[in-house]
Write a protein that holds these residues in place. Structure first.
Motif, PDB file in Angstrom:
ATOM      1  N   ASN A 221       7.187  37.887 -48.829  1.00  0.00           N
ATOM      2  CA  ASN A 221       6.319  36.921 -48.162  1.00  0.00           C
ATOM      3  C   ASN A 221       4.845  37.310 -48.270  1.00  0.00           C
ATOM      4  OD1 ASN A 221       8.446  35.332 -47.461  1.00  0.00           O
ATOM      5  ND2 ASN A 221       8.466  35.883 -45.297  1.00  0.00           N
ATOM      6  N   SER A 265       8.847  32.621 -51.199  1.00  0.00           N
ATOM      7  CA  SER A 265       8.036  32.458 -49.991  1.00  0.00           C
ATOM      8  C   SER A 265       7.757  30.980 -49.768  1.00  0.00           C
ATOM      9  CB  SER A 265       6.721  33.244 -50.126  1.00  0.00           C
ATOM     10  OG  SER A 265       5.905  33.032 -49.006  1.00  0.00           O
ATOM     11  N   SER A 322      16.087  33.135 -41.369  1.00  0.00           N
ATOM     12  CA  SER A 322      14.648  33.251 -41.141  1.00  0.00           C
ATOM     13  C   SER A 322      14.128  32.115 -40.266  1.00  0.00           C
ATOM     14  CB  SER A 322      13.900  33.274 -42.479  1.00  0.00           C
ATOM     15  OG  SER A 322      14.124  32.070 -43.201  1.00  0.00           O
ATOM     16  N   ARG A 326      12.527  32.432 -36.420  1.00  0.00           N
ATOM     17  CA  ARG A 326      11.229  31.859 -36.046  1.00  0.00           C
ATOM     18  C   ARG A 326      11.336  31.020 -34.775  1.00  0.00           C
ATOM     19  NH1 ARG A 326      10.415  33.208 -41.188  1.00  0.00           N
ATOM     20  NH2 ARG A 326       8.282  33.397 -42.012  1.00  0.00           N
ATOM     21  N   SER A 361       5.897  35.062 -36.151  1.00  0.00           N
ATOM     22  CA  SER A 361       5.557  34.808 -37.552  1.00  0.00           C
ATOM     23  C   SER A 361       4.603  33.625 -37.643  1.00  0.00           C
ATOM     24  CB  SER A 361       6.832  34.543 -38.365  1.00  0.00           C
ATOM     25  OG  SER A 361       7.674  35.662 -38.345  1.00  0.00           O
ATOM     26  N   ASP A 423       3.544  32.226 -41.434  1.00  0.00           N
ATOM     27  CA  ASP A 423       3.559  33.685 -41.464  1.00  0.00           C
ATOM     28  C   ASP A 423       2.264  34.223 -40.862  1.00  0.00           C
ATOM     29  OD1 ASP A 423       6.050  34.649 -42.653  1.00  0.00           O
ATOM     30  OD2 ASP A 423       5.416  33.563 -44.455  1.00  0.00           O
ATOM     31  N   HIS A 424       2.290  35.507 -40.514  1.00  0.00           N
ATOM     32  CA  HIS A 424       1.166  36.097 -39.779  1.00  0.00           C
ATOM     33  C   HIS A 424       0.337  37.063 -40.614  1.00  0.00           C
ATOM     34  CE1 HIS A 424       4.399  39.085 -39.563  1.00  0.00           C
ATOM     35  NE2 HIS A 424       3.447  39.995 -39.426  1.00  0.00           N
ATOM     36  N   TYR A 425       0.559  37.140 -41.917  1.00  0.00           N
ATOM     37  CA  TYR A 425       0.052  38.262 -42.702  1.00  0.00           C
ATOM     38  C   TYR A 425      -1.466  38.279 -42.856  1.00  0.00           C
ATOM     39  CZ  TYR A 425       4.962  38.754 -43.687  1.00  0.00           C
ATOM     40  OH  TYR A 425       6.310  38.912 -43.544  1.00  0.00           O
TER      41      TYR A 425
END
Length: 465
Positions: A221, A265, A322, A326, A361, A423-425
């Motif tokens: 991801n 992803s 997944s 979430r 996330s 997502d939190h990246y």
């Protein structure tokens, strides 16, 4: 006073002491490292260009500088040391006045001192909060290196080439290894030899993701997020240049999209599609064709690549792990807000050890988790200020040689912000956020340049700088 003299004096003394204390091979290795450091101190731009290559190729290769950190972050620190030394010895021009967005980022960085202190007090868990906070601040600081080191169009193009070269190296390593073995084990062995730490933990974490391509960014991801950020820049750059820069941009675009599909992803892929649809609405030439080619390519890959079929089928399955996780994270998130209204700070990452809380996330909710609601509001104010300064003000867009870097970074940043819904990246992931803020700074100053020369640009940009 010239900077070369004190550097030469310090290097000579260091070499003499090392030759006295260490064997010859170790002295040679240390001196090569010192020579590289001295070079960066004398030429901070070279350090930033090296960061662009390393951070996109091997972002998590580590080095020990008193504390264990990544080479990418050590380069950021070294570049700042060089900038300060250059100012001290009068070798660098004075930094320009901060733009409105940059002032907002400074305020945001200062505010995070509050959740940092609160987290140190209320979080009862092992973790080095001060080091994590300082590292994150250094990652954000790449924004301020742009006006200091990338003050000409030529230097900005050099940075873009560095980013694309590193991305190309990453893809040329990750894609063949994955297609050959379809397992992350071979790649993790290679990364271990290239200086990555905690290889056993990395192998264990990727064991359940064997149907998805990992890379130097470790998790599929995160790899997908990096591609969503950088592929638009590669496309805009490649389509408007000639010679080998054009070949470089197109190669990164094609390999990046292929790699993105292999990562599985979904958040990064959906974010790119949504941004491309926005560009099509802006009538950017070839966007519609790019969407059609992408859809046809994805359909062909879907027909002949079973792992991608499984990822797509998971979207319509009630057993999609997944997606289920979430929903559980969202349902449990109000408890985290109630327990830590000012955020958990920087000692640990969500979820807090010893509690029944879940992680999250989502980029925006992750800001609340780490630095509280006020922290999220300040981040959104930064984004709003950036958009007002750099967003297009016309109904249509035209890609030209002159505005390619501005448009490429704009699209990449939008894709990153949209992917934050899944997502939190791009919030607190070291190195990746350094690239995010570096591109945001590059985009801001490209917008300023274009706005200052309206006769030579085809796209009017933001109204407030």
């Amino acid at each position: 006073m010239p900077l070369a003299f004190p550097l030469a004096l310090i290097t000579s003394i260091t070499f003499g002491v090392l030759a006295w204390l260490l064997p010859a091979p170790k002295v040679l290795a240390v001196m090569i490292g010192i020579a590289a450091i001295v070079t960066v101190i004398r030429k901070p731009l070279w350090g930033l260009l090296l960061f662009a290559v390393i951070a996109t190729f091997l972002p998590y290769t580590t080095v020990n500088v008193g504390i264990r950190t990544t080479v990418s972050e050590a380069l950021i620190m070294l570049v700042w040391a060089s900038v300060m030394a250059q100012h001290l010895f009068g070798q660098m021009h004075r930094a320009p006045k901060l733009l409105h967005t940059e002032r907002m980022v400074v305020a945001f960085m200062l505010f995070t001192a509050l959740p940092f202190v609160v987290g140190q007090i209320v979080i009862d868990a092992a973790g080095n909060g001060p080091v994590n906070w300082v590292r994150w601040l250094f990652n954000l600081s790449t924004l301020f290196l742009v006006p200091r080191l990338l003050d000409t169009q030529e230097k900005r193009e050099q940075l873009v080439i560095g980013l694309l070269l590193g991305t190309l190296f990453l893809l040329l390593l990750a894609i063949p290894v994955y297609l050959k073995d379809s397992t992350p084990a071979t790649l993790t062995d290679i990364l271990g030899k290239l200086g990555y730490g905690s290889i056993d933990q990395l192998s264990e974490g990727l064991a359940g993701l064997s149907s998805r391509m990992a890379s130097g960014w470790t998790h599929p991801n995160i790899t997908g997020g990096a591609m969503a950020l950088l592929v638009p820049l590669a496309a805009c750059f490649g389509l408007t240049r000639k010679g080998w820069p054009r070949a470089l941009g197109i190669a990164v675009t094609l390999l990046g999209m292929f790699g993105l599909l292999l990562t599985g992803s979904r958040g990064a892929l959906v974010s790119l599609v949504l941004v491309l649809m926005w560009l099509a609405r802006k009538r950017l030439p070839y966007t519609g064709r790019a969407l059609m080619v992408g859809l046809v390519g994805a359909a062909l890959l879907l027909m002949f690549y079973p792992p991608l079929q499984d990822r797509v089928l998971d979207l319509f399955s009630s057993n999609d792990a997944s997606t289920s996780v979430r929903f559980d994270e969202y349902s449990n998130f109000p408890r985290a807000m109630a327990m830590y209204p000012l955020g958990i700070g920087f000692k640990v990452d969500p979820p807090v050890p010893g509690t029944t809380l879940w992680g999250i996330s989502n980029l925006y909710l992750n800001y609340i988790y780490k630095v509280g609601v006020i922290g999220l509001v300040m981040f959104l104010l930064v984004v709003r200020s950036w958009w007002r300064a750099s967003g297009p003000t016309t109904k249509t867009l035209v890609l030209t040689h002159d505005n390619a870097i501005w448009l490429g970074t704009l699209v990449g940043l939008l894709a990153a912000l949209v992917s934050g819904l899944f997502d939190h990246y791009f919030s607190f992931t070291m190195v990746l956020v350094a690239l995010f803020w570096l591109l945001l700074g590059l985009n801001l100053h490209e917008a300023q340049r274009l706005r200052a020369a309206p006769a030579t640009t085809s796209v009017p940009v933001g109204s407030r700088l």
